[in-house]
Design a protein around this motif. Structure first.
Motif, PDB file in Angstrom:
ATOM      1  N   TRP A 219      -4.854   6.780  -0.119  1.00 40.23           N
ATOM      2  CA  TRP A 219      -4.115   5.557   0.208  1.00 40.23           C
ATOM      3  C   TRP A 219      -4.565   4.462  -0.750  1.00 40.23           C
ATOM      4  CZ3 TRP A 219       0.138   4.262   2.512  1.00 40.23           C
ATOM      5  CH2 TRP A 219       0.363   2.943   2.901  1.00 40.23           C
ATOM      6  N   LEU A 220      -3.640   3.876  -1.489  1.00 40.69           N
ATOM      7  CA  LEU A 220      -3.940   2.819  -2.459  1.00 40.69           C
ATOM      8  C   LEU A 220      -3.478   1.488  -1.883  1.00 40.69           C
ATOM      9  CD1 LEU A 220      -4.938   2.257  -5.385  1.00 40.69           C
ATOM     10  CD2 LEU A 220      -2.564   2.477  -6.086  1.00 40.69           C
ATOM     11  N   ASP A 221      -4.437   0.574  -1.640  1.00 41.69           N
ATOM     12  CA  ASP A 221      -4.066  -0.722  -1.052  1.00 41.69           C
ATOM     13  C   ASP A 221      -4.959  -1.867  -1.529  1.00 41.69           C
ATOM     14  OD1 ASP A 221      -6.408  -0.176   0.267  1.00 41.69           O
ATOM     15  OD2 ASP A 221      -5.589  -0.411   2.274  1.00 41.69           O
ATOM     16  N   ASP A 222      -5.568  -1.711  -2.711  1.00 45.84           N
ATOM     17  CA  ASP A 222      -6.475  -2.759  -3.209  1.00 45.84           C
ATOM     18  C   ASP A 222      -5.762  -3.680  -4.199  1.00 45.84           C
ATOM     19  OD1 ASP A 222      -6.232  -0.830  -5.196  1.00 45.84           O
ATOM     20  OD2 ASP A 222      -8.300  -1.031  -5.872  1.00 45.84           O
ATOM     21  N   PHE A 223      -4.605  -4.211  -3.802  1.00 45.52           N
ATOM     22  CA  PHE A 223      -3.793  -5.054  -4.676  1.00 45.52           C
ATOM     23  C   PHE A 223      -4.165  -6.527  -4.558  1.00 45.52           C
ATOM     24  CE2 PHE A 223      -1.327  -1.253  -4.158  1.00 45.52           C
ATOM     25  CZ  PHE A 223      -0.692  -1.083  -5.376  1.00 45.52           C
ATOM     26  N   LYS A 224      -3.997  -7.248  -5.669  1.00 46.33           N
ATOM     27  CA  LYS A 224      -4.153  -8.705  -5.701  1.00 46.33           C
ATOM     28  C   LYS A 224      -2.896  -9.281  -6.325  1.00 46.33           C
ATOM     29  CE  LYS A 224      -9.143  -8.619  -6.121  1.00 46.33           C
ATOM     30  NZ  LYS A 224     -10.286  -8.870  -6.951  1.00 46.33           N
ATOM     31  N   LEU A 225      -2.416 -10.393  -5.784  1.00 49.95           N
ATOM     32  CA  LEU A 225      -1.226 -11.053  -6.311  1.00 49.95           C
ATOM     33  C   LEU A 225      -1.628 -11.835  -7.559  1.00 49.95           C
ATOM     34  CD1 LEU A 225       1.760 -11.319  -5.603  1.00 49.95           C
ATOM     35  CD2 LEU A 225       1.197 -13.399  -4.352  1.00 49.95           C
TER      36      LEU A 225
ATOM     37  N   GLY B 290       0.843  -1.184   0.000  1.00 52.99           N
ATOM     38  CA  GLY B 290       0.000   0.000   0.000  1.00 52.99           C
ATOM     39  C   GLY B 290       0.882   1.240   0.000  1.00 52.99           C
ATOM     40  N   PHE B 291       0.401   2.302  -0.627  1.00 56.69           N
ATOM     41  CA  PHE B 291       1.154   3.546  -0.666  1.00 56.69           C
ATOM     42  C   PHE B 291       0.217   4.688  -1.035  1.00 56.69           C
ATOM     43  CE2 PHE B 291       1.879   1.055  -4.516  1.00 56.69           C
ATOM     44  CZ  PHE B 291       1.373   1.880  -5.502  1.00 56.69           C
ATOM     45  N   HIS B 292       0.689   5.903  -0.783  1.00 53.50           N
ATOM     46  CA  HIS B 292      -0.094   7.086  -1.114  1.00 53.50           C
ATOM     47  C   HIS B 292       0.083   7.439  -2.594  1.00 53.50           C
ATOM     48  CE1 HIS B 292      -0.147   7.906   3.300  1.00 53.50           C
ATOM     49  NE2 HIS B 292      -1.374   8.231   2.973  1.00 53.50           N
ATOM     50  N   VAL B 293      -1.003   7.884  -3.221  1.00 56.36           N
ATOM     51  CA  VAL B 293      -0.980   8.398  -4.596  1.00 56.36           C
ATOM     52  C   VAL B 293      -1.737   9.724  -4.598  1.00 56.36           C
ATOM     53  CG1 VAL B 293      -0.845   6.123  -5.692  1.00 56.36           C
ATOM     54  CG2 VAL B 293      -3.079   7.144  -5.268  1.00 56.36           C
TER      55      VAL B 293
ATOM     56  N   GLN C  73      -1.072  -6.352  -8.307  1.00 56.30           N
ATOM     57  CA  GLN C  73      -1.756  -5.441  -9.231  1.00 56.30           C
ATOM     58  C   GLN C  73      -2.927  -4.781  -8.518  1.00 56.30           C
ATOM     59  OE1 GLN C  73      -3.363  -7.188 -12.799  1.00 56.30           O
ATOM     60  NE2 GLN C  73      -4.179  -5.249 -13.517  1.00 56.30           N
ATOM     61  N   SER C  74      -3.044  -3.458  -8.733  1.00 56.39           N
ATOM     62  CA  SER C  74      -4.155  -2.726  -8.115  1.00 56.39           C
ATOM     63  C   SER C  74      -5.450  -3.058  -8.836  1.00 56.39           C
ATOM     64  CB  SER C  74      -3.903  -1.226  -8.173  1.00 56.39           C
ATOM     65  OG  SER C  74      -3.944  -0.769  -9.517  1.00 56.39           O
ATOM     66  N   GLY C  75      -6.553  -2.809  -8.152  1.00 64.76           N
ATOM     67  CA  GLY C  75      -7.860  -3.013  -8.750  1.00 64.76           C
ATOM     68  C   GLY C  75      -8.144  -1.973  -9.818  1.00 64.76           C
TER      69      GLY C  75
END
Length: 76
Positions: A28-34, A8-11, A46-48
């Motif tokens: 805050w971007l943290d909607d990633f899937k492996l 997760g990280f800020h954008v 990868q982000s949603g």
């Protein structure tokens, strides 16, 4: 052994309203899937999909993995 910790990280979300006024907001971007982004390569986070943008994807590499160089399949 690799740990599967969701990154997760800020954008900065930057957009223009209907009057042409620019706006920005730190999110805050943290909607990633492996996922297996490229066949035969180690997985990446990868982000949603973004509802308010087209063609934007964030990728975060998995710590400890080694990735080979590859050609993009299409012009970007």
């Amino acid at each position: 052994m690799l740990t599967e910790v969701n990154p997760g990280f800020h954008v900065w979300h930057v957009w223009c309203d209907h009057q042409g006024v620019s706006h920005q907001m730190k999110e805050w971007l943290d909607d990633f899937k492996l996922i297996a982004f490229i066949q035969g390569m180690p997985s990446v986070w990868q982000s949603g999909p973004r509802d308010d943008a087209t063609g934007v994807v964030f990728l975060s590499l998995v710590p400890g993995q080694e990735y080979e160089w590859h050609e993009n399949p299409v012009l970007q």
